[in-house]
Design a protein around this motif. Structure first.
Motif, PDB file in Angstrom:
ATOM      1  N   ARG A  93      -4.890 -12.205   6.985  1.00  0.00           N
ATOM      2  CA  ARG A  93      -4.368 -10.552   7.634  1.00  0.00           C
ATOM      3  C   ARG A  93      -3.221 -10.082   8.400  1.00  0.00           C
ATOM      4  NH1 ARG A  93     -10.497  -8.710   8.967  1.00  0.00           N
ATOM      5  NH2 ARG A  93      -8.862  -6.542   8.935  1.00  0.00           N
ATOM      6  N   SER A  97      -0.165  -8.761   5.701  1.00  0.00           N
ATOM      7  CA  SER A  97      -0.529  -6.866   6.288  1.00  0.00           C
ATOM      8  C   SER A  97       0.699  -6.185   5.703  1.00  0.00           C
ATOM      9  CB  SER A  97      -1.206  -6.551   7.516  1.00  0.00           C
ATOM     10  OG  SER A  97       0.371  -7.562   7.865  1.00  0.00           O
ATOM     11  N   SER A  98       2.194  -6.684   5.722  1.00  0.00           N
ATOM     12  CA  SER A  98       3.073  -5.862   5.476  1.00  0.00           C
ATOM     13  C   SER A  98       4.177  -6.405   4.104  1.00  0.00           C
ATOM     14  CB  SER A  98       3.836  -5.629   6.154  1.00  0.00           C
ATOM     15  OG  SER A  98       4.960  -6.985   6.766  1.00  0.00           O
ATOM     16  N   LYS A 100       3.926  -7.424  -0.436  1.00  0.00           N
ATOM     17  CA  LYS A 100       3.911  -7.247  -1.367  1.00  0.00           C
ATOM     18  C   LYS A 100       3.217  -8.785  -2.495  1.00  0.00           C
ATOM     19  CE  LYS A 100       6.698  -3.440  -2.124  1.00  0.00           C
ATOM     20  NZ  LYS A 100       7.866  -2.481  -2.744  1.00  0.00           N
ATOM     21  N   HIS A 127      -9.421  -6.830   2.089  1.00  0.00           N
ATOM     22  CA  HIS A 127      -7.760  -6.271   2.642  1.00  0.00           C
ATOM     23  C   HIS A 127      -7.320  -6.845   1.524  1.00  0.00           C
ATOM     24  CE1 HIS A 127      -4.150  -7.136   5.234  1.00  0.00           C
ATOM     25  NE2 HIS A 127      -4.227  -8.177   4.658  1.00  0.00           N
ATOM     26  N   LYS A 130      -7.681  -3.916  -0.520  1.00  0.00           N
ATOM     27  CA  LYS A 130      -7.092  -2.426  -0.168  1.00  0.00           C
ATOM     28  C   LYS A 130      -5.756  -2.299  -0.020  1.00  0.00           C
ATOM     29  CE  LYS A 130     -11.232  -1.284   2.729  1.00  0.00           C
ATOM     30  NZ  LYS A 130     -11.859  -0.353   3.420  1.00  0.00           N
ATOM     31  N   ARG A 131      -4.846  -3.929   0.581  1.00  0.00           N
ATOM     32  CA  ARG A 131      -3.592  -3.813   0.108  1.00  0.00           C
ATOM     33  C   ARG A 131      -2.185  -4.008  -0.873  1.00  0.00           C
ATOM     34  NH1 ARG A 131      -2.603  -2.862   6.145  1.00  0.00           N
ATOM     35  NH2 ARG A 131      -0.788  -3.083   5.472  1.00  0.00           N
ATOM     36  N   HIS A 132      -3.018  -5.395  -1.367  1.00  0.00           N
ATOM     37  CA  HIS A 132      -2.478  -6.073  -2.122  1.00  0.00           C
ATOM     38  C   HIS A 132      -3.380  -5.881  -3.673  1.00  0.00           C
ATOM     39  CE1 HIS A 132      -0.987  -8.017   1.033  1.00  0.00           C
ATOM     40  NE2 HIS A 132      -2.162  -8.295   1.856  1.00  0.00           N
ATOM     41  N   CYS A 157      -9.890  -3.397  -7.970  1.00  0.00           N
ATOM     42  CA  CYS A 157      -8.228  -3.026  -7.448  1.00  0.00           C
ATOM     43  C   CYS A 157      -7.549  -3.758  -7.698  1.00  0.00           C
ATOM     44  CB  CYS A 157      -8.349  -2.907  -5.535  1.00  0.00           C
ATOM     45  SG  CYS A 157     -10.346  -1.902  -5.269  1.00  0.00           S
ATOM     46  N   CYS A 158      -7.356  -4.730  -8.241  1.00  0.00           N
ATOM     47  CA  CYS A 158      -6.591  -5.907  -8.341  1.00  0.00           C
ATOM     48  C   CYS A 158      -6.490  -6.473 -10.172  1.00  0.00           C
ATOM     49  CB  CYS A 158      -7.007  -7.142  -8.049  1.00  0.00           C
ATOM     50  SG  CYS A 158      -7.182  -7.025  -6.128  1.00  0.00           S
TER      51      CYS A 158
END
Length: 281
Positions: A93, A97-98, A100, A127, A130-132, A157-158
């Motif tokens: 993670r 985290s930053s 794409k 994670h 939510k993030r990717h 979410c994907c």
């Protein structure tokens, strides 16, 4: 593996690697995480990375952002305790985290034919959701186990997910068709059943037909514990599974939208038969 690579050697390569987009680094106990992350941070064009994970107790306080990273592959040892899995998930993670992220591939040392109890990777799954979620297309977690809530969140979410490989429980397997209907681009699915008695894991054609009758119409290949069902033709997966699946060891399947479960051994026999026929011709 690259045991001779030291932090100094790694730094000396930086001026010559400014234009590379893909980099793979094997196991080197001479390199700490801080050395590797600093090196990657100085490669501005890097988009694809493969790393080797091993447990370190002197982890850096911060990890530089990698906004250009699109694909990450990680080789890792067997992770069979809650503490080991949590540390590994946090490590992943921090790297992504930053970014794409479009592709994540975990390559474990455990045998793909292993069975029995597994520790969940739900933290990593949440994670990614939510993030990717908007960008991830290929999620190959190997035999990493996800619980039903984490899988549901992933499916919601994907929407761009095309390939998924995970381990799950028998109960979650039977519900996969219902929770995955939002994955309209999913074409390849590979599942491993864990935390279940092997005597209950009778994945015959009838079971697969019932369990996946509501699976996404885009699904073209399904593998459950090393047996593969393939959709041939233009009919959607849902209607194909209404037909009794036919086992075939022929190199060329019959025409029409049918489902053909094939084990790895059967596929090997197909390839050998094809090569023999070609050489004789």
């Amino acid at each position: 593996n690259c045991g001779s690579i030291t932090p100094g050697v790694l730094r000396s390569l930086i001026p010559y690697l400014q234009g590379i987009e893909s980099f793979s680094l094997g196991l080197s106990y001479s390199l700490a995480d801080a050395d590797v992350f600093h090196f990657l941070d100085l490669l501005p064009s890097l988009t694809h990375v493969q790393l080797q994970y091993y447990l370190q107790f002197n982890t850096p306080r911060s990890v530089p952002p990698f906004p250009r990273l699109r694909s990450l592959s990680v080789k890792h040892p067997i992770l069979d305790t809650r503490q080991d899995v949590d540390r590994f998930c946090v490590w992943i993670r921090r790297i992504i985290s930053s970014s794409k992220l479009e592709s994540l591939h975990l390559i474990g040392d455990a045998s793909p034919f292993a069975c029995g109890a597994s520790v969940s990777f739900d933290g990593l799954g949440e994670h990614i959701s939510k993030r990717h979620g908007p960008t991830i297309r290929h999620l190959n977690l190997g035999s990493a186990f996800l619980g039903l809530p984490s899988l549901q969140q992933l499916c919601q979410c994907c929407p761009k997910l095309e390939l998924l490989r995970i381990a799950l429980s028998l109960d979650t397997l039977t519900k996969f068709g219902m929770v995955s209907q939002g994955l309209t681009r999913l074409h390849t699915l590979e599942l491993y059943v864990r935390n279940a008695r092997r005597s209950l894991c009778n994945f015959n054609d009838s079971f697969i037909s019932r369990a996946f009758q509501d699976a996404p119409k885009s699904l073209r290949q399904l593998s459950v514990d090393h047996t593969t069902w393939e959709v041939r033709g233009s009919a959607p997966w849902r209607s194909c599974l209404l037909f009794p699946a036919v086992r075939s060891t022929e190199s060329t399947p019959p025409l029409g939208a049918m489902v053909y479960p094939r084990s790895r051994h059967e596929r090997y026999l197909c390839e050998e038969s094809t090569r023999s026929s070609t050489s004789m011709g």
